[in-house]
Write an enzyme that holds these catalytic residues in place. Structure first.
Site, PDB file in Angstrom:
ATOM      1  N   ASP A 420       0.906  -1.231  -0.208  1.00 23.08           N
ATOM      2  CA  ASP A 420      -0.143  -0.026   0.162  1.00 23.08           C
ATOM      3  C   ASP A 420       0.938   1.268   0.196  1.00 23.08           C
ATOM      4  OD1 ASP A 420      -2.294   1.718   0.213  1.00 23.08           O
ATOM      5  OD2 ASP A 420      -2.298   1.471   2.457  1.00 23.08           O
ATOM      6  N   GLU A 423       2.338   4.921  -4.033  1.00 27.49           N
ATOM      7  CA  GLU A 423       2.453   5.744  -5.353  1.00 27.49           C
ATOM      8  C   GLU A 423       3.753   6.551  -5.374  1.00 27.49           C
ATOM      9  OE1 GLU A 423       0.137   5.644  -2.705  1.00 27.49           O
ATOM     10  OE2 GLU A 423      -0.957   4.437  -4.126  1.00 27.49           O
ATOM     11  N   ASP A 496      -9.064   4.018  -2.215  1.00 27.97           N
ATOM     12  CA  ASP A 496      -9.761   4.440  -1.167  1.00 27.97           C
ATOM     13  C   ASP A 496     -11.104   4.984  -1.674  1.00 27.97           C
ATOM     14  OD1 ASP A 496      -7.838   3.433   0.618  1.00 27.97           O
ATOM     15  OD2 ASP A 496      -7.157   5.669   1.283  1.00 27.97           O
TER      16      ASP A 496
HETATM   17  C1  GLC Z   1      -4.669   3.446   2.971  1.00 24.13           C
HETATM   18  C2  GLC Z   1      -5.119   1.936   2.199  1.00 24.13           C
HETATM   19  C3  GLC Z   1      -6.057   1.361   3.061  1.00 24.13           C
HETATM   20  C4  GLC Z   1      -5.524   0.998   4.255  1.00 24.13           C
HETATM   21  C5  GLC Z   1      -4.929   2.178   5.027  1.00 24.13           C
HETATM   22  C6  GLC Z   1      -4.470   1.781   6.442  1.00 24.13           C
HETATM   23  O1  GLC Z   1      -5.576   4.344   3.175  1.00 24.13           O
HETATM   24  O2  GLC Z   1      -5.670   2.509   0.939  1.00 24.13           O
HETATM   25  O3  GLC Z   1      -6.485   0.288   2.298  1.00 24.13           O
HETATM   26  O4  GLC Z   1      -6.591   0.391   5.132  1.00 24.13           O
HETATM   27  O5  GLC Z   1      -4.298   3.057   4.116  1.00 24.13           O
HETATM   28  O6  GLC Z   1      -3.480   1.295   6.355  1.00 24.13           O
END
Ligand code: GLC
Length: 811
Positions: A420, A423, A496
């Site tokens: 995650d 980017e 998200d």
């Molecule tokens: C980001 C991710 C989400 C995750 C969060 C905490 O917002 O996109 O899926 O739950 O981080 O890790």
């Protein structure tokens, strides 16, 4: 005319990293290519020059032609993160010069370059003009960073529409839109917000049923204008790098997508369990909570294969560590989960906490693995753990190191990794500043060049590391960011999203778009990440989720609990029914993945891909084909008792009622909450498993083979293998083709098999729908069988061995 001084060369010499204009420094304005003055040919490569700039045209295959431009005559080092090696077929290349043009032809397509104004066009073998430059390619020097902004404009017809480009949260048809590719953390993104998390510089043009694609393999920030600035022009331009695109010929839309996959690769076969239902939440902790959620699935008999641990499993959000208070014995927890059929997937972010007592930071620092700014300061920024530094995943050594870090998690029993924030996301500033330096696999570059591939290289490091450590076991990875080719290393989810009906609609469009952009293994946060869905929205999202290749429910930490039972009845039962449907369809979905891996077909195929000749289909975005034979039309609005569904031409059967439809028009289908319009193509053979609570819950005794009558000859592919290892790469798999054809007095099913795998089950339980006659005889491999039965609607059931070759059902 031939200028022998024009050398074609791909040497990675130092000169290519220099700003090009050394000799003839022109004014800092836009420069358009001028008349072609000379050319050279070198096998399947041709280089044309206007005296200052050069353009290289190379034939990659009969259907793919690459075009590059070097503003001052020196091509940049030829390096790509997107491409994969592939044996492209070139049958023949002809080069012809006439008074006005140079023509480079393969048996499928001709690339024409006009002499007077250096315009490039592509023409099919029947003379249909597929694509042509609206103006000569052009460039403008970037005084601040060096290099050039590079531009390409193509003429756009009034009947032409545009598709693909990754994950854009907008209408499926991109005509009339401007888009940017720059990977961005976009929490709670809105419809039309742009850019988003991924950069896939590949678009499709569809005009009068003729389709071509342009893949611009440039990692810098890239812009698209689909007939906005001017109705008759489509442009793309990048803030640096080389104008370097691949024209991909169709004329069928599906073939353009297939050829793009030949260039950039496909997903590997996923482990079978990864196609089951995944339950995620930010975050399940402590260990008791994780167990409780997993146990509830089993108690309530709602199938599920994977449970996720979000950032709170870590010690102060330090990657590769465990929070000892919440998870005192991870190995034991994961083994208990495993005992009840759960795989555990853990999150790993790129930010490494600056902490001299933390081994990952210490190793990264000691080995100089973290990114640095232009003046050599470390790139530091805040993410979940606080102050962080970030590995340079574009450095092969860093990737190797990173891959090895997973050993501890694997030892604890972790089955999959979720990457995650890659980017990369940085709190406050959004991402890295432009001046951060990257290794770029020894081709060096600033963050301007590396930004869009950072996430892809992170998940590549993760995937390759897992592959090495797990040996013959298929890794499972999921990533948020990506660039073209990311599919070789990971599945993706759309980030998200929000718990609204508008986002459900976007989820449907975005998954179809990703699928035709080379990323078939995709899904959305079912239910919406932020905000609160009600039971109806959640249930409709589960229904769509059955037909997204990745089926994962996820929700933000500040929302109410969000499991399939959270909304009570009737929602819980309906969610169960649909998750069960997903499990029944697993062998079908698995076969669709095989067709993706082996034949480069996307798993989701929008209606416009099925019927590109119908102009009205250019604007349809709700219905899609899930694999070869199932047409899905999700319900995307609250409180609707029915909805319009378009069925493409041909025969379709309602999956639930077996009602037969003649396609080619719209129908109104009722949509009670416990149903959703799903249709099966006449002639399809769909394998189904019995409902299991998780993949491999029990040994199969038989597979149900559902077949729908058709007068036309139809083929279905069924694929089987070990499910978890790489034996399929050594041809240890079984690909079966079921061919059917019918008349008003007979229906014949034939099976051929290819490969070296033997499934454990012995029998097929056949169910045949839609027979237009009363059955008198069923003959299997020449022998009449007596044991068969019908229900009141003439649905025929009988059993055969799995090896049958021919079944004749006769009136
Ligand atoms: C980001 C991710 C989400 C995750 C969060 C905490 O917002 O996109 O899926 O739950 O981080 O890790």
């Amino acid at each position: 005319m031939i200028d022998p001084s024009l050398k074609v060369s791909d040497d990675n010499n130092e000169e290519k990293f220099l700003n090009n204009p050394i000799v003839t420094v022109g004014p800092v304005t836009k420069q358009y290519l001028k008349a072609v003055k000379s050319y050279i040919t070198d096998g399947n490569r041709f280089v044309f020059s206007d005296g200052a700039s050069k353009v290289q045209v190379s034939v990659i295959s009969d259907e793919i032609i690459r075009v590059r431009m070097a503003p001052q005559g020196t091509f940049l080092a030829d390096f790509s993160y997107a491409l994969q090696p592939y044996d492209h077929v070139i049958t023949e290349v002809k080069f012809i010069e006439n008074d006005l043009q140079y023509l480079i032809s393969t048996p499928k397509v001709t690339c024409a370059i006009t002499k007077a104004d250096f315009l490039i066009s592509f023409i099919d073998r029947d003379g249909f003009l597929m694509s042509s430059d609206a103006k000569p390619m052009h460039y403008e020097e970037n005084v601040q960073f060096g290099g050039y902004y590079i531009y390409c404009s193509k003429t756009c017809q009034t009947t032409e529409d545009f598709y693909a480009l990754g994950d854009k949260a907008t209408e499926f048809n991109l005509r009339g839109k401007r888009m940017v590719l720059w990977n961005t953390d976009t929490y709670a993104f809105a419809k039309n917000q742009d850019p988003l998390y991924r950069s896939i510089p590949f678009y499709l043009s569809l005009n009068k049923g003729y389709c071509y694609g342009i893949f611009h393999d440039n990692t810098f920030k890239t812009h698209y204008d689909f007939a906005v600035e001017s109705m008759d022009c489509t442009s793309f331009w990048s803030d640096g790098g080389e104008l370097n695109y691949y024209y991909i010929h169709g004329p069928q839309m599906v073939d353009v997508v297939r050829r793009y996959s030949m260039l950039t690769g496909t997903h590997q076969m996923p482990p079978m369990w990864a196609l089951g239902f995944h339950q995620c939440r930010w975050s399940y902790y402590p260990d008791k909570k994780v167990k409780q959620v997993a146990n509830t699935f089993r108690e309530k008999k709602i199938p599920c294969d994977a449970i996720y641990l979000d950032i709170d499993y870590m010690n102060g959000y330090r990657c590769f560590t465990w929070n000892e208070r919440y998870f005192p014995d991870p190995k034991n927890l994961l083994s208990e989960l495993n005992d009840i059929g759960f795989k555990t997937v853990v999150i790993i972010d790129p930010g490494i906490k600056v902490d001299e007592n933390y081994w990952v930071f210490k190793e990264g620092k000691a080995n100089n693995y973290f990114c640095r700014r232009c003046d050599d300061y470390f790139m530091e920024g805040n993410v979940w753990p606080g102050r962080c530094q970030f590995p340079d995943f574009t450095n092969p050594k860093v990737r190797e190191w990173w891959g090895g870090l997973f050993q501890g998690l694997l030892d604890a029993g972790v089955d999959g990794v979720w990457n995650d924030m890659n980017e990369p996301a940085v709190f406050g500033s959004g991402s890295f500043p432009d001046d951060v330096r990257h290794n770029f696999d020894h081709h060096r570059g600033s963050h301007r060049k590396a930004h869009n591939v950072y996430g892809m290289q992170m998940v590549r490091a993760t995937y390759e590391g897992l592959q090495k450590l797990q040996k013959n076991k298929r890794p499972f990875t999921i990533t948020r960011a990506g660039y073209s080719g990311v599919q070789r290393y990971s599945s993706v989810w759309t980030g998200d999203n929000v718990a609204t009906w508008e986002h459900l609609k976007l989820a449907n469009v975005m998954c179809q778009r990703l699928s035709i952009s080379g990323i078939s293994f995709c899904g959305t946060d079912i239910g919406g990440f932020t905000g609160e869905p009600d039971g109806e929205l959640f249930t409709r999202w589960i229904q769509l989720g059955v037909f997204t290749p990745l089926m994962r429910a996820h929700s933000a930490g500040d929302t109410r609990e969000r499991e399939p039972w959270s909304f009570g009845e009737p929602f819980e039962s309906i969610c169960r029914k649909f998750i069960e449907l997903r499990y029944k369809l697993l062998p079908y979905l698995y076969s669709a993945f095989w067709q993706h891996y082996k034949y480069h077909l996307p798993v989701l195929r929008p209606v416009v891909m099925l019927e590109p000749n119908e102009h009205i289909n250019h604007f349809r975005e709700d219905e899609f084909s899930f694999g070869d034979s199932i047409l899905v039309c999700p319900v995307l609005q609250p409180g609707v008792a029915n909805r319009k569904v378009y069925l493409p031409k041909g025969t379709w059967y309602d999956y639930w009622t077996n009602h037969k439809y003649k396609g080619g028009k719209e129908f109104v289908i009722s949509t009670p909450l416990d149903s959703m319009p799903i249709f099966v193509k006449g002639g399809a053979s769909i394998p189904e498993y019995p409902v299991m609570q998780h993949v491999n819950e029990f040994e199969l005794e038989s597979v149900t083979l559902k077949t729908w009558f058709s007068e036309m000859e139809e083929k279905s592919i069924i694929y089987e293998d070990h499910g978890e290892n790489f034996a399929y790469k050594l041809d240890i798999y079984l690909e079966k083709t079921i061919t059917v054809r019918g008349t008003n007095g007979s229906f014949v099913m034939e099976q051929t098999m290819h490969g070296m795998y033997t499934p454990r089950y012995e029998k097929y339980e056949h169910i045949v729908y839609g027979l237009p006659f009363k059955v008198k005889k069923v003959i299997v491999d020449g022998k009449e069988i007596k044991k068969y039965s019908f229900d009141t609607t003439n649905v025929l059931s009988f059993t055969t061995t799995k090896q049958f070759k021919k079944i004749e059902i006769l009136a």
